[in-house]
Design a protein around this motif. Structure first.
Motif, mmCIF file in Angstrom:
data_model
loop_
_atom_site.group_PDB
_atom_site.id
_atom_site.type_symbol
_atom_site.label_atom_id
_atom_site.label_comp_id
_atom_site.label_asym_id
_atom_site.label_seq_id
_atom_site.Cartn_x
_atom_site.Cartn_y
_atom_site.Cartn_z
ATOM 1 N N GLY A 62 0.788 -1.231 0.000
ATOM 2 C CA GLY A 62 0.000 0.000 0.000
ATOM 3 C C GLY A 62 0.814 1.272 0.000
ATOM 4 O O GLY A 62 0.281 2.347 0.225
ATOM 5 N N LEU A 63 2.114 1.176 -0.254
ATOM 6 C CA LEU A 63 2.940 2.385 -0.291
ATOM 7 C C LEU A 63 2.893 3.056 -1.648
ATOM 8 O O LEU A 63 3.204 4.236 -1.771
ATOM 9 C CB LEU A 63 4.399 2.054 0.051
ATOM 10 N N LEU A 64 2.536 2.290 -2.665
ATOM 11 C CA LEU A 64 2.378 2.864 -3.998
ATOM 12 C C LEU A 64 1.036 2.392 -4.539
ATOM 13 O O LEU A 64 0.616 1.276 -4.260
ATOM 14 C CB LEU A 64 3.496 2.392 -4.933
ATOM 15 N N LYS A 86 -1.249 -2.227 6.071
ATOM 16 C CA LYS A 86 -0.113 -1.645 6.788
ATOM 17 C C LYS A 86 -0.063 -2.119 8.241
ATOM 18 O O LYS A 86 1.012 -2.317 8.799
ATOM 19 C CB LYS A 86 -0.193 -0.117 6.745
ATOM 20 N N ARG A 95 16.901 0.652 2.294
ATOM 21 C CA ARG A 95 17.863 1.505 2.980
ATOM 22 C C ARG A 95 17.405 1.599 4.436
ATOM 23 O O ARG A 95 16.208 1.604 4.713
ATOM 24 C CB ARG A 95 17.786 2.874 2.301
ATOM 25 N N SER A 97 15.942 2.830 7.478
ATOM 26 C CA SER A 97 15.034 3.972 7.528
ATOM 27 C C SER A 97 14.399 4.143 8.902
ATOM 28 O O SER A 97 13.284 4.607 9.034
ATOM 29 C CB SER A 97 13.957 3.833 6.460
ATOM 30 N N TYR A 115 1.941 0.923 16.051
ATOM 31 C CA TYR A 115 1.029 -0.206 15.847
ATOM 32 C C TYR A 115 0.138 -0.438 17.060
ATOM 33 O O TYR A 115 -0.523 -1.473 17.160
ATOM 34 C CB TYR A 115 1.826 -1.464 15.496
ATOM 35 N N GLU B 209 12.343 13.972 6.977
ATOM 36 C CA GLU B 209 12.031 12.534 6.994
ATOM 37 C C GLU B 209 12.245 11.934 5.599
ATOM 38 O O GLU B 209 12.735 10.826 5.466
ATOM 39 C CB GLU B 209 10.576 12.309 7.424
ATOM 40 N N ARG B 212 16.040 11.699 4.815
ATOM 41 C CA ARG B 212 16.749 10.668 5.573
ATOM 42 C C ARG B 212 16.206 9.281 5.292
ATOM 43 O O ARG B 212 16.738 8.289 5.794
ATOM 44 C CB ARG B 212 16.641 10.945 7.065
ATOM 45 N N GLY B 213 15.104 9.201 4.557
ATOM 46 C CA GLY B 213 14.536 7.898 4.221
ATOM 47 C C GLY B 213 13.578 7.373 5.269
ATOM 48 O O GLY B 213 12.976 6.324 5.089
ATOM 49 N N THR B 214 13.425 8.096 6.373
ATOM 50 C CA THR B 214 12.568 7.591 7.443
ATOM 51 C C THR B 214 11.094 7.741 7.108
ATOM 52 O O THR B 214 10.253 7.114 7.736
ATOM 53 C CB THR B 214 12.853 8.335 8.763
ATOM 54 N N GLU B 216 9.610 6.592 4.594
ATOM 55 C CA GLU B 216 9.096 5.325 4.084
ATOM 56 C C GLU B 216 8.645 4.421 5.235
ATOM 57 O O GLU B 216 7.582 3.815 5.178
ATOM 58 C CB GLU B 216 10.161 4.632 3.228
ATOM 59 N N THR B 217 9.446 4.365 6.275
ATOM 60 C CA THR B 217 9.049 3.591 7.446
ATOM 61 C C THR B 217 7.799 4.189 8.072
ATOM 62 O O THR B 217 6.870 3.471 8.441
ATOM 63 C CB THR B 217 10.185 3.585 8.495
ATOM 64 N N LEU B 218 7.787 5.504 8.148
ATOM 65 C CA LEU B 218 6.660 6.183 8.786
ATOM 66 C C LEU B 218 5.360 5.879 8.053
ATOM 67 O O LEU B 218 4.361 5.500 8.669
ATOM 68 C CB LEU B 218 6.919 7.687 8.810
ATOM 69 N N ILE B 219 5.355 6.013 6.724
ATOM 70 C CA ILE B 219 4.084 5.808 6.030
ATOM 71 C C ILE B 219 3.802 4.338 5.776
ATOM 72 O O ILE B 219 2.699 3.999 5.370
ATOM 73 C CB ILE B 219 3.965 6.637 4.733
ATOM 74 N N ALA B 220 4.768 3.466 6.053
ATOM 75 C CA ALA B 220 4.474 2.033 5.966
ATOM 76 C C ALA B 220 3.699 1.579 7.205
ATOM 77 O O ALA B 220 3.137 0.492 7.231
ATOM 78 C CB ALA B 220 5.758 1.229 5.828
ATOM 79 N N THR B 221 3.675 2.416 8.223
ATOM 80 C CA THR B 221 2.874 2.107 9.407
ATOM 81 C C THR B 221 1.458 2.642 9.165
ATOM 82 O O THR B 221 1.249 3.430 8.255
ATOM 83 C CB THR B 221 3.444 2.777 10.671
ATOM 84 N N GLN B 375 -0.096 9.513 1.872
ATOM 85 C CA GLN B 375 0.113 8.287 2.632
ATOM 86 C C GLN B 375 0.834 7.244 1.786
ATOM 87 O O GLN B 375 1.054 6.129 2.203
ATOM 88 C CB GLN B 375 -1.223 7.737 3.114
ATOM 89 N N THR B 376 1.133 7.573 0.556
ATOM 90 C CA THR B 376 1.887 6.659 -0.293
ATOM 91 C C THR B 376 3.135 7.380 -0.773
ATOM 92 O O THR B 376 3.317 8.565 -0.511
ATOM 93 C CB THR B 376 1.065 6.226 -1.513
ATOM 94 N N LEU B 377 3.966 6.669 -1.483
ATOM 95 C CA LEU B 377 5.189 7.277 -2.005
ATOM 96 C C LEU B 377 4.993 7.762 -3.436
ATOM 97 O O LEU B 377 5.945 8.177 -4.073
ATOM 98 C CB LEU B 377 6.335 6.262 -1.967
#
Lengths: 325, 378
Positions: A62-64, A86, A95, A97, A115, B209, B212-214, B216-221, B375-377
């Motif tokens: 769901g990221l893309l 998610k 990377r 992150s 979570y 964010e 620094r790439g963070t 991606e982690t943030l919006i994966a939650t 909320q997505t990339l």
């Protein structure tokens, strides 16, 4: 739906996507991708750089948003129910992150809150102990070595006990020992019923997987149980031993029908798709001083070398050409 | 060998810089656009001799002399006569609301007193909380009076014009009778200080964010945009409170600026203003692609906050389009709130228009920011 994973388990697949398509600008990054991952499997996702592995994984969690196709992940629609997915998926990015300016414990605690884990403090402490980092909990994540960062990242994406782990090249830049430990961990998670989809371009990791999907130029070329991969690839292999392996290797590399030569300890494996031509080439060497040639079954290793050498980086090339066979 | 400077290496660095400049279109565009936009914007908008100041009038006499005086005030272009009022309390209220810069009171029986030669006085009350705004108009008053006399006294009473002025004006400066500029600038500074820090800190919040790439982690939650936004904004609200406290201590100790108004209204206004700035920074953060761009956007916004908000130059002195633009800037409204509270003793009811404006800006900015936050990339 019943066309579940390659092993055809009765339970519905954990990931079931059909015809996924994604383009960035005018570049087709993922093209008509199908995949079905059975519960509890370790599914290896192979392909050269730029072949669309990361994009595909991101669409699955769901990221893309895919430009075309449909899919379900853990029974939820990948487009409309991204937040349900998610909440149940652990995703480890390529990377590192996590927050480098937070401590190890603070990072885990942050993820546990995200979570909404009950008994959060306990859960984090447990994760720290499992990690073997309990005594370094206050160390900043940014000061960890590559291997430790990767273990921390795994612990962070496992903090909510996800049913599905999506690992995007998790061991890039990690030393072999740490990689082995990492895979032991993955294996034990899978034994406990966690489904794992892991992208990699390390051969020694690919052999750890129960199933393999091979992707190049955004298209899936091969998908099957690991043990079936060699026959799918259609490679024949001969084992050659002799006193001067270096000379033999050079001789074989130029021989017709020999598509790849790889050294395994004190023997060479020569493989090719045209068995007759390959046999002729290696038989020509047989009988020289101390040289022995024998046919053997093609292993996963040879199959992967074949796949990996067949495709170089997928970034700039024209997808209509150079698709590995 | 290594001691010599190398032209080649210098050229290498030079070429690289040009290449990078060309790739970063946004920065390049900013560098070109900045002088043009700022020149056009501020060159035309800023006026340190403001005219058309909102003026209310209390007409206790409607004779020809009074009317001549009103039209002379109007013709001077300094005074923009808007509506008649009645009673000192109405004048007081208009000042506290910020509806008027001047209130002109023509006394009862003015006409009669002029003719009798009693030399009556017209009262002109000025909101001197901004001395620059009123200075020019006050200085022009004696000229205005003579022109009114010239107009109003032909014929029968013409001989009066020859002697000493048949009537005069008294100017009462309210709120800042000594015309101390500090009293005007210091309260406004709080708005500028808060704008600068609040917008900048949040402007880099999301971009950092991403860099620094963070992210991606943030919006994966499963985290929701509103949760991210609120969580990122709240800590800085506290920072804003600390800044405000420090500001008041210093303003009191060093500049001796009074604080006459109600604390309740001020605190509500302060909260609104801090949050609106943070939301604005958050919005920039969702647009900018790197921290550098986020900083540039903040800067781009802070310039008009200083120049078009009434902080340095009188708001009423700006042309209509600039006032419209200034109305969209949060600092404009907070500067009004804080000046009213500190200098004019205003309380909550006097602050409504500014509160409503701040709330409206906040609603728009927050909506756009949440819409922009992905909320997505994709």
């Amino acid at each position: 739906m019943t066309s579940a994973g390659p092993e055809g388990a009765g339970a519905p697949p954990v990931i079931d996507v059909r015809n996924l398509t994604k383009r960035f600008g005018d570049k087709l990054v993922v093209d008509g991708f199908d995949m079905s991952v059975p519960r509890g499997a370790i599914y290896g996702f192979l392909g050269p750089n730029g072949s669309g592995k990361t994009t595909t994984i991101r669409m699955m969690c769901g990221l893309l948003t895919p430009d075309g196709g449909t899919g379900k992940c853990l029974g939820y629609d990948i487009v409309r129910q991204a937040s349900e997915i998610k909440a149940r998926v652990g995703y480890m990015t390529q990377r590192f992150s996590l927050y480098e300016d937070l401590s190890i414990r603070e990072n885990l605690d942050f993820m546990a809150r995200m979570y909404r884990m009950p008994k959060r403090r306990q859960r984090v402490t447990l994760a720290l102990e499992d990690l073997g980092l309990a005594d370094r909990a206050k160390q900043l994540a940014g000061t960890l070595s590559g291997g430790w960062k990767q273990r921390l990242a795994l612990a962070a994406c496992m903090i909510h006990d996800p049913e599905l782990l999506l690992l995007d090249e998790p061991t890039a830049g990690v030393d072999p020992k740490a990689r082995r430990d990492f895979w032991r961990e993955i294996r034990s998670l899978a034994d406990n019923g966690v489904t794992v989809l892991v992208s990699t371009h390390y051969m020694d990791e690919a052999v750890q997987c129960d199933h393999i999907a091979y992707i190049a130029y955004g298209r899936k070329l091969i998908d099957g149980a690991s043990r079936e991969i060699p026959s799918i690839v259609g490679l024949s292999t001969f084992e050659i031993s002799g006193p001067d392996l270096r000379a033999l290797e050079e001789a074989l590399e130029d021989a017709p029908g020999v598509e790849q030569v790889a050294r395994f300890g004190s023997v060479l494996h020569a493989s090719g798709t045209d068995k007759a031509q390959l046999a002729a080439a290696v038989k020509a060497l047989d009988g020289q001083d101390g040289v022995h040639v024998s046919e053997r079954s093609t292993g996963l290793e040879e199959a992967f070398i074949h796949l990996m050498t067949g495709a170089s980086d997928n970034y700039a090339a024209d997808p209509s050409r150079k698709v590995p066979s | 060998m290594n001691g010599f400077l190398s032209i080649n290496r210098f050229v290498a660095v030079l070429v690289k810089e040009f290449l990078q400049m060309r790739r970063d279109r946004m920065t390049f565009a900013m560098m070109i656009a900045l002088p043009i936009v700022q020149l056009l914007l501020f060159g035309y908008a800023i006026n340190s001799d403001p005219r058309h100041m909102p003026t209310l009038i209390e007409m206790n006499d409607t004779g020809p002399v009074s009317r001549a005086m009103v039209s002379a005030l109007s013709n001077s272009t300094y005074f923009d006569i808007q509506r008649p009022i009645a009673g000192a309390s109405a004048a007081e209220k208009a000042f506290r609301h910020g509806d008027a810069t001047f209130v002109v009171t023509i006394p009862p029986n003015f006409e009669r007193d002029v003719i009798r030669g009693d030399r009556p006085k017209i009262l002109i009350e000025a909101d001197a909380s901004d001395p620059t705004a009123t200075g020019g108009a006050v200085a022009a008053l004696s000229g205005i009076v003579s022109s009114a006399i010239g107009q109003a006294l032909p014929g029968a009473v013409a001989d009066l014009a020859a002697g000493p002025d048949p009537f005069g004006v008294i100017v009462h400066r309210h709120y800042n009778p000594a015309g101390i500029t500090t009293y005007n600038i210091v309260p406004g500074l709080l708005a500028i200080i808060l704008s600068m820090t609040m917008i900048m800190v949040t402007a880099i919040a999301i971009v950092r964010e991403r860099e620094r790439g963070t992210l991606e982690t943030l919006i994966a939650t499963p985290v929701r945009p509103a949760e991210v936004m609120a969580g990122k904004i709240l800590p800085y609200v506290l920072v804003g409170f600390v800044q405000t406290a420090v500001f008041f201590i210093v303003a009191r100790l060093l500049f001796n600026v009074p604080f006459d108004g109600g604390l309740g209204g001020f605190i509500i206004g302060l909260n609104l203003f801090i949050v609106v700035n943070l939301a604005l920074g958050f919005l920039f953060s969702t647009v900018a692609r790197n921290q550098m761009q986020a900083m540039q956007m903040s800067f781009f916004f802070i310039m008009p906050s200083i120049l078009l908000s009434g902080f340095l130059f009188p708001f009423a002195g700006m042309p209509g389009w600039a006032q419209t633009l200034g109305t969209a800037i949060p600092a404009t409204h907070f500067i009004r709130i804080i000046r009213k509270v500190m200098l004019k003793g205003a309380t909550l009811p006097d602050l409504w228009p500014d509160m409503v404006a701040l709330t409206a800006i906040m609603a728009v900015v927050t909506a756009v920011a949440l819409f922009r936050y992905r909320q997505t990339l994709d």
